[in-house]
Design an enzyme around this catalytic site. Structure first.
Site, PDB file in Angstrom:
ATOM      1  N   GLU A 134       0.803  -1.216   0.000  1.00  0.00           N
ATOM      2  CA  GLU A 134       0.000   0.000   0.000  1.00  0.00           C
ATOM      3  C   GLU A 134       0.841   1.273   0.000  1.00  0.00           C
ATOM      4  OE1 GLU A 134      -3.740  -0.077   2.385  1.00  0.00           O
ATOM      5  OE2 GLU A 134      -2.651  -1.630   3.435  1.00  0.00           O
ATOM      6  N   ASN A 153     -10.871   1.498   9.209  1.00  0.00           N
ATOM      7  CA  ASN A 153      -9.538   1.942   8.781  1.00  0.00           C
ATOM      8  C   ASN A 153      -9.180   3.215   9.534  1.00  0.00           C
ATOM      9  OD1 ASN A 153      -9.130   0.096   6.399  1.00  0.00           O
ATOM     10  ND2 ASN A 153     -11.040   1.071   5.809  1.00  0.00           N
ATOM     11  N   GLU A 160     -15.150  -3.519   8.648  1.00  0.00           N
ATOM     12  CA  GLU A 160     -13.842  -3.154   9.200  1.00  0.00           C
ATOM     13  C   GLU A 160     -13.767  -1.654   9.434  1.00  0.00           C
ATOM     14  OE1 GLU A 160     -10.726  -4.020   6.417  1.00  0.00           O
ATOM     15  OE2 GLU A 160     -11.568  -2.728   4.883  1.00  0.00           O
ATOM     16  N   SER A 169      -9.522   9.387  -3.318  1.00  0.00           N
ATOM     17  CA  SER A 169     -10.003   8.583  -2.192  1.00  0.00           C
ATOM     18  C   SER A 169     -11.330   9.102  -1.644  1.00  0.00           C
ATOM     19  CB  SER A 169      -8.964   8.569  -1.067  1.00  0.00           C
ATOM     20  OG  SER A 169      -7.761   7.985  -1.519  1.00  0.00           O
ATOM     21  N   SER A 203      -6.431  -2.604   2.144  1.00  0.00           N
ATOM     22  CA  SER A 203      -6.631  -2.503   0.691  1.00  0.00           C
ATOM     23  C   SER A 203      -7.225  -3.740   0.022  1.00  0.00           C
ATOM     24  CB  SER A 203      -5.319  -2.179  -0.006  1.00  0.00           C
ATOM     25  OG  SER A 203      -4.921  -0.903   0.312  1.00  0.00           O
TER      26      SER A 203
END
Length: 329
Positions: A18, A293, A291, A302, A169
């Protein structure tokens, strides 16, 4: 004129695949921080080298004893704040945070415990279930354990997802539609991590929710609907544009309120700070968490910067807020 500008190192890179995305995220933050308030520098942390980027991209080694750099004129440059925008290890799983704590270096984002916890999908979901936040039914396996395919399929049904427990990712994730594909899928996930999750398939809309603490308040920046052209929101969809992202998501007001409430509760229950983006699947109006992040992608493409633009917070203010919080720690 601001006397005595604070020095900020935008720390990017990382030890995983990443790092490519992290360099783009770092560039946006580097470009966006207010030069009237801060002297802004770039620091790249890679497995083989940690370096400061000087003029003409000249590399200077970082002194790991105190995270300083010695310049050509013999002067030592130390940073008032490290703006951590590393995705994956060592910046998103607590390793750098613990090191910075040990040497007394201020940094943005959450501390080492929150980072380590949220990087571990299984432990995050286990903690949040105590706060009433639902997630998919799952089975957890360690490398070397026997895999009983029939048992797994009868408990979770097909299709199902196989994921590494600690990888960002969407690397190493497979959607399994046939029983015969399960073993191969576990091998792919075990390449990324020695612990894996096998999760039941949640059939619903995927949403990505940006939550930050801005000027002392936990706010939901936005709810973005993910419409993947691939089977699911994988690496290619996340970073190569193989998905449609719709902000705000096409959901009714009641569902919006429920998602916002759960996303804020998750953030506050975990004691989070700084940027975060959590992923949920909506089934029958109920958000199931996938999840969290703590250092989400922050390149211009993004989701978090998109949400900030939509919410009406400039990237400059968003990043400046992080630096100011770190300075006041």
């Amino acid at each position: 004129m601001v006397m005595n500008k604070k020095s900020v190192a935008v720390v990017m890179g990382g030890y995983s695949d990443e790092y490519v995305v992290s360099l783009k995220s770092g560039q946006l933050i580097y470009d966006s921080l207010d030069r009237n308030l801060y002297d802004v520098y770039k620091v790249v942390v890679l497995k083989d080298e940690w370096y400061f980027l000087g003029e003409n991209d000249k590399k200077y080694e970082i002194n790991r004893g105190d995270f300083s750099v010695t310049l050509d004129n013999g002067e030592t440059l130390k940073f008032d704040v490290c703006f951590n925008i590393i995705h994956g290890t060592p910046g998103e799983n607590g390793i750098l945070q613990a090191y910075w704590d040990a040497i007394g270096q201020k940094y943005t984002g959450c501390n080492f415990y929150q980072s380590a916890l949220t990087f571990n999908k299984k432990d995050t979901l286990a903690v949040l279930s105590k706060y009433g936040i639902p997630s998919a039914k799952s089975i957890y396996l360690r490398k070397g354990e026997d895999i009983n395919v029939d048992e797994i399929v009868s408990e979770l049904n097909l299709p199902l997802f196989v994921k590494p427990n600690q990888s960002g990712s969407s690397l190493g994730i497979t959607k399994v539609k046939e029983k015969s594909e399960l073993i191969a899928a576990t091998e792919i996930a075990f390449k990324e991590d020695h612990e894996i999750l096998i999760e039941s398939f949640l059939d619903g809309m995927e949403v990505s929710v940006g939550v930050i603490d801005f000027k002392g308040e936990t706010i939901v920046l936005g709810i973005t609907e993910i419409v993947p052209t691939n089977e699911f929101f994988d690496y290619e969809a996340k970073y190569e544009g193989a998905s449609e992202e719709i902000t705000p998501a096409r959901i009714d007001e009641e569902t919006t309120k429920r998602v916002e409430e759960i996303a804020k509760r998750a953030y506050n229950s975990l004691g989070m700070s700084g940027f975060s983006r959590s992923e949920y699947i909506l089934m029958n109006g109920i958000p199931y968490m996938l999840e969290m992040n703590t250092n989400p992608g922050f390149s211009p493409a993004s989701i978090l910067p998109q949400q900030a633009r939509h919410y009406g917070i400039s990237i400059m203010d968003l990043c400046g807020n992080e630096v100011e919080k770190a300075l006041n720690k």
